[in-house]
Design a protein around this motif. Structure first.
Motif, PDB file in Angstrom:
ATOM      1  N   PHE A   1     -14.251 -10.676   9.765  1.00  0.00           N
ATOM      2  CA  PHE A   1     -13.033 -10.250   9.066  1.00  0.00           C
ATOM      3  C   PHE A   1     -13.319  -9.053   8.154  1.00  0.00           C
ATOM      4  O   PHE A   1     -12.551  -8.086   8.112  1.00  0.00           O
ATOM      5  CB  PHE A   1     -12.445 -11.398   8.240  1.00  0.00           C
ATOM      6  N   LYS A   2     -14.463  -9.110   7.474  1.00  0.00           N
ATOM      7  CA  LYS A   2     -14.785  -8.016   6.551  1.00  0.00           C
ATOM      8  C   LYS A   2     -15.008  -6.707   7.310  1.00  0.00           C
ATOM      9  O   LYS A   2     -14.682  -5.640   6.816  1.00  0.00           O
ATOM     10  CB  LYS A   2     -16.034  -8.360   5.734  1.00  0.00           C
TER      11      LYS A   2
ATOM     12  N   ARG B   1      -7.526 -10.695  12.231  1.00  0.00           N
ATOM     13  CA  ARG B   1      -6.627 -11.787  11.848  1.00  0.00           C
ATOM     14  C   ARG B   1      -7.039 -13.104  12.524  1.00  0.00           C
ATOM     15  O   ARG B   1      -6.905 -14.184  11.962  1.00  0.00           O
ATOM     16  CB  ARG B   1      -5.209 -11.368  12.248  1.00  0.00           C
TER      17      ARG B   1
ATOM     18  N   ALA C   1     -13.372 -10.587  -0.173  1.00  0.00           N
ATOM     19  CA  ALA C   1     -14.258  -9.445  -0.454  1.00  0.00           C
ATOM     20  C   ALA C   1     -15.321  -9.844  -1.473  1.00  0.00           C
ATOM     21  O   ALA C   1     -16.417  -9.289  -1.497  1.00  0.00           O
ATOM     22  CB  ALA C   1     -13.450  -8.264  -0.970  1.00  0.00           C
TER      23      ALA C   1
ATOM     24  N   THR D   1       2.560 -16.460   6.533  1.00  0.00           N
ATOM     25  CA  THR D   1       2.429 -15.786   5.231  1.00  0.00           C
ATOM     26  C   THR D   1       1.366 -14.692   5.305  1.00  0.00           C
ATOM     27  O   THR D   1       1.518 -13.630   4.696  1.00  0.00           O
ATOM     28  CB  THR D   1       2.032 -16.804   4.140  1.00  0.00           C
ATOM     29  N   LEU D   2       0.298 -14.964   6.058  1.00  0.00           N
ATOM     30  CA  LEU D   2      -0.772 -13.962   6.179  1.00  0.00           C
ATOM     31  C   LEU D   2      -0.261 -12.672   6.820  1.00  0.00           C
ATOM     32  O   LEU D   2      -0.701 -11.578   6.450  1.00  0.00           O
ATOM     33  CB  LEU D   2      -1.920 -14.516   7.036  1.00  0.00           C
ATOM     34  N   THR D   3       0.665 -12.830   7.752  1.00  0.00           N
ATOM     35  CA  THR D   3       1.194 -11.653   8.444  1.00  0.00           C
ATOM     36  C   THR D   3       1.785 -10.655   7.454  1.00  0.00           C
ATOM     37  O   THR D   3       1.702  -9.442   7.644  1.00  0.00           O
ATOM     38  CB  THR D   3       2.296 -12.096   9.437  1.00  0.00           C
TER      39      THR D   3
ATOM     40  N   GLU E   1       0.787 -10.203   4.432  1.00  0.00           N
ATOM     41  CA  GLU E   1      -0.154  -9.859   3.359  1.00  0.00           C
ATOM     42  C   GLU E   1      -0.719  -8.450   3.535  1.00  0.00           C
ATOM     43  O   GLU E   1      -1.213  -8.101   4.606  1.00  0.00           O
ATOM     44  CB  GLU E   1      -1.306 -10.863   3.316  1.00  0.00           C
TER      45      GLU E   1
ATOM     46  N   PHE F   1      -3.471  -7.268   2.218  1.00  0.00           N
ATOM     47  CA  PHE F   1      -4.934  -7.151   2.271  1.00  0.00           C
ATOM     48  C   PHE F   1      -5.481  -7.178   3.691  1.00  0.00           C
ATOM     49  O   PHE F   1      -6.573  -6.720   3.958  1.00  0.00           O
ATOM     50  CB  PHE F   1      -5.599  -8.251   1.442  1.00  0.00           C
ATOM     51  N   LEU F   2      -4.687  -7.737   4.638  1.00  0.00           N
ATOM     52  CA  LEU F   2      -5.194  -7.823   6.009  1.00  0.00           C
ATOM     53  C   LEU F   2      -5.509  -6.445   6.578  1.00  0.00           C
ATOM     54  O   LEU F   2      -6.471  -6.264   7.290  1.00  0.00           O
ATOM     55  CB  LEU F   2      -4.147  -8.491   6.896  1.00  0.00           C
TER      56      LEU F   2
ATOM     57  N   ALA G   1      -9.004  -4.690   4.758  1.00  0.00           N
ATOM     58  CA  ALA G   1     -10.121  -5.559   4.369  1.00  0.00           C
ATOM     59  C   ALA G   1     -11.403  -4.770   4.165  1.00  0.00           C
ATOM     60  O   ALA G   1     -12.143  -4.995   3.222  1.00  0.00           O
ATOM     61  CB  ALA G   1     -10.352  -6.608   5.456  1.00  0.00           C
ATOM     62  N   VAL G   2     -11.666  -3.792   5.046  1.00  0.00           N
ATOM     63  CA  VAL G   2     -12.910  -3.033   4.941  1.00  0.00           C
ATOM     64  C   VAL G   2     -12.889  -2.175   3.681  1.00  0.00           C
ATOM     65  O   VAL G   2     -13.871  -2.090   2.948  1.00  0.00           O
ATOM     66  CB  VAL G   2     -13.092  -2.164   6.202  1.00  0.00           C
TER      67      VAL G   2
ATOM     68  N   VAL H   1     -11.307  -2.775   0.937  1.00  0.00           N
ATOM     69  CA  VAL H   1     -11.489  -3.641  -0.229  1.00  0.00           C
ATOM     70  C   VAL H   1     -12.974  -3.890  -0.461  1.00  0.00           C
ATOM     71  O   VAL H   1     -13.479  -3.804  -1.566  1.00  0.00           O
ATOM     72  CB  VAL H   1     -10.759  -4.992   0.012  1.00  0.00           C
ATOM     73  N   HIS H   2     -13.701  -4.106   0.663  1.00  0.00           N
ATOM     74  CA  HIS H   2     -15.124  -4.411   0.561  1.00  0.00           C
ATOM     75  C   HIS H   2     -15.883  -3.240  -0.067  1.00  0.00           C
ATOM     76  O   HIS H   2     -16.687  -3.418  -0.962  1.00  0.00           O
ATOM     77  CB  HIS H   2     -15.625  -4.684   1.978  1.00  0.00           C
TER      78      HIS H   2
END
Lengths: 183, 263
Positions: free
Chosen positions: A11-12, A17, A61, B37-39, B41, B43-44, B47-48, B50-51
């Motif tokens: 995921f990261k 999904r 994260a 709910t994730l759909t 969001e 942050f999906l 994600a990279v 954010v990291h």
């Protein structure tokens, strides 16, 4: 099969999904059970369980892989539950045992069902009488089958404190439920 | 669920929990709700990103932290220089001696033999119902409960000692102490010289002793002491210390396993 940590990593890297769906699939039953046994209010269980997963995935994260993903997720679960119970405590409401669900079709006699319903309410009242830390100790170890060491990590306390909480919780429950535990 | 079903309490709790468990259709609904709910969001999608940004933030934090540390060191150095004239004529106590637990905290081997005999004798007197016995000064108190099978219990001796020394002294003076004989996993809920007490020790499979205590001391020091930790049998552990303007207090706790049969 890919490990939980592998799915987190995927995921990261890719924002997949499917990786999150797989994690939900693996852990939703246990997380829901923990929430249910802690808050003791069926009407809130699904909402709080959903909140746990959203919080966890938003915070992925920050997951560094130092602990197992499951331990980390259960810690998020208990933090969410403790936060909820704190809010409830600030606006106190007397505990009332929940009305039992309408029993499913069963071959049990009505009298037998009534006894079981009463017993279930008594156990629920006994669990509700425990403070949140003691309740968490019982939920994590006796009900979810974790060792004291993992339970201590999840609750963020040291091992000795967890042993103490388990002991104190069991003692209180035995006192409440003594009449049902005669040999 | 736990497989330890032979304990009646475990059986009751696990049966109750099974009755609350979600059925498959409920879990399916919940999973789909979470997925839905994730759909929505944000942050999906990143994600990279954010990291990476976490690493950048951490870098800035480390630079800020190092700067802050250097500034703090300067302040502490300045404070030490300012404070030093007040202590330069004080006698220097023997630091090595101060690190060692005072002899008053030790449970000598003969004392352990005596305490084992005491525990056995009093427990026999109460038909196996002794929970604990505490001695402090001239006070003795004990608690008796339901009889238990002595051979299944692990006897323990505990010593709690509060010691005090003035800053120029190397020797500690005992100002309060209590000895207890009890069993592993037994809560001791009253002690002479305290306004409230809860002490619990449990012998772990590896021989270490898990100790949890919460004491409210009354005299000569009014203090609340809370401690949780692992102890080695018979080795005193400092569980509390406090410094006043000219004195230092320390509370030591020693727990030792007693032999089962009195010799």
């Amino acid at each position: 099969m890919q490990t939980d940590e592998g799915l987190v990593d995927e995921f990261k890297r890719t924002g997949s999904r499917q990786a999150l769906d797989e994690l939900t699939d693996r852990h939703v039953a246990k997380v829901r059970a923990m929430v249910s046994e802690m808050v003791l209010d069926r009407s809130l269980v699904d909402d709080l369980t959903q909140e746990v997963f959203l919080r966890a995935y938003r915070g992925l994260a920050g997951f560094q892989g130092r602990a197992q993903f499951s331990t980390w997720l259960y810690r998020v679960t208990m933090n969410t539950v403790h936060g909820y119970l704190d809010r409830v405590r600030r606006s106190p409401v007397a505990f009332h045992a929940e009305l039992p669900e309408t029993p499913a079709a069963s071959d049990q006699q009505p009298a037998q069902l009534a006894v079981q319903t009463e017993l279930s309410s008594r156990i629920e009242a006994a669990v509700a009488s425990l403070s949140p830390p003691l309740r968490a100790a019982i939920v994590l170890t006796t009900l979810q089958g974790m060792g004291a060491s993992e339970a201590a990590k999840i609750e963020g306390c040291n091992l000795a404190t967890m042993y103490w909480r388990i002991h104190a919780a069991r003692k209180a429950l035995k006192r409440h439920l003594a009449e049902y535990m005669q040999p | 669920m736990n497989s330890k079903q032979n304990d009646p309490l475990d059986s009751l709790l696990n049966a109750w929990a099974q009755g609350r468990a979600a059925h498959e259709p409920e879990l399916r609904d919940l999973k789909s709700r979470i997925g839905h709910t994730l759909t929505n969001e944000q942050f999906l999608g990143d994600a990279v990103g954010v990291h990476r940004s976490t690493h950048r933030l951490r870098g800035r934090f480390i630079i800020g932290f190092c700067g802050g540390l250097a500034a703090s060191a300067l302040v502490v150095f300045g404070l030490l220089r300012w404070a030093s004239p007040r202590v330069e004529h004080a006698e220097v106590p023997n630091l090595a001696a101060l690190q060692k637990p005072p002899s008053a905290a030790l449970l000598q081997s003969q004392e352990l033999v005596d305490k084992s005999r005491l525990l056995h004798a009093v427990d026999t007197e109460f038909a196996g119902g002794l929970e604990w016995l505490a001695e402090g000064g001239e006070d003795v108190s004990l608690a008796v409960g339901r009889p238990e099978v002595a051979s299944q219990r692990v006897g323990l001796a505990m010593r709690m000692v509060l010691v005090r020394r003035r800053y120029h002294e190397s020797d500690w003076t005992r100002v309060w102490s209590t000895d207890v004989v009890t069993y592993s996993e037994q809560v001791v809920d009253s002690l002479p010289g305290t306004t409230s007490a809860a002490v619990w020790a449990c012998v772990l499979p590896d021989g270490l002793i898990s100790l949890d205590c919460d004491l409210s001391l009354e005299s000569p020091l009014s203090a609340r002491v809370r401690f949780s930790g692992l102890l080695k049998s018979g080795i005193p552990r400092q569980v509390f210390s406090i410094e006043t303007t000219d004195e230092e207090y320390r509370l030591y706790q020693t727990v030792a396993r007693l032999s089962n049969a009195p010799s």
